[in-house]
Design an enzyme around this catalytic site. Structure first.
Site, PDB file in Angstrom:
ATOM      1  N   LYS A 147       0.832  -1.206   0.000  1.00 49.65           N
ATOM      2  CA  LYS A 147       0.000   0.000   0.000  1.00 49.65           C
ATOM      3  C   LYS A 147       0.863   1.252   0.000  1.00 49.65           C
ATOM      4  CE  LYS A 147      -1.086   1.936   3.743  1.00 49.65           C
ATOM      5  NZ  LYS A 147      -1.565   2.235   5.103  1.00 49.65           N
ATOM      6  N   ASP A 190      -5.824   1.326   1.131  1.00 42.33           N
ATOM      7  CA  ASP A 190      -5.803   1.428   2.586  1.00 42.33           C
ATOM      8  C   ASP A 190      -7.155   0.984   3.126  1.00 42.33           C
ATOM      9  OD1 ASP A 190      -7.537   3.502   2.041  1.00 42.33           O
ATOM     10  OD2 ASP A 190      -6.421   5.018   3.162  1.00 42.33           O
TER      11      ASP A 190
END
Length: 204
Positions: A115, A133
């Protein structure tokens, strides 16, 4: 999906992060600090770090106790201080004190997951990527984009559904929308511009 994309682009036309940074290295540092820490608090800490350790070669020489004290108001500061120094050391050892531009190289850095790497690629270098996220994951599930709880699966499903040139504006829009409107516990459906087309999967 096209309607969702077009509305996201209309309401969040400029890809935006709520972190303050001016280059890829500052973004990397800010993202490390922001884990389980609000962007607002992160933004109060980073100016001192950027001033004292403006480059990887400066940060790799940081005294651990001194750095840890600077970031002590942030959660998991002990681990983050160690990781920041280790990241700076790795950047200078392996990448000429520069932040690399590939997902493979970024995820080799201490404490950097997929991420974070994707956000660095997209906002640090303008390279098309999708950072998933908790907000993107929640939004993808509620909107019916994906029924997976795995970030990497959702990343690939968004990439397949959205044109590459829209990846950054789309996922950053989902982050902002998930943070301010489609909240985890009490989504503001009455204020949502997706309300009429959202299947509201999992919303009570």
């Amino acid at each position: 999906m096209n309607q969702i994309l077009e509305r996201i682009k209309k309401h969040y036309p400029t890809p935006t992060l709520e972190l303050n940074f001016s280059n890829p290295f500052e973004l990397l540092v800010a993202l490390v600090l922001s884990a389980r820490c609000t962007d607002k608090l992160t933004n109060t800490i980073t100016p001192r770090i950027f001033s004292k350790y403006p480059t990887p070669d400066k940060l790799k020489e940081a005294n651990y106790d001194e750095l840890n004290d600077i970031i002590s108001s942030c959660s998991m500061h002990n681990t983050k201080a160690k990781n920041l120094i280790a990241i700076a050391e790795a950047l200078c050892k392996n990448y000429n004190c520069e932040v690399p531009k590939s997902i493979e190289e970024l995820t080799k850095l201490p404490g950097i997951g997929r991420k974070t790497a994707n956000i660095i690629l997209s906002f640090g270098f303008g390279i098309p990527a999708v950072g998933v996220d908790t907000h993107v994951l929640r939004m993808a599930n509620r909107l019916g984009i994906s029924n997976s709880k795995k970030a990497e699966v959702i990343e690939e499903e968004i990439k397949k559904s959205i044109p590459e040139e829209d990846w950054i504006v789309f996922y950053s829009g989902l982050i902002l929308h998930g943070r301010h409107i489609c909240k985890a516990r009490k989504p503001k459906c009455d204020e949502c511009f997706l309300n009429d087309i959202c299947p509201k999967i999992g919303v009570k």
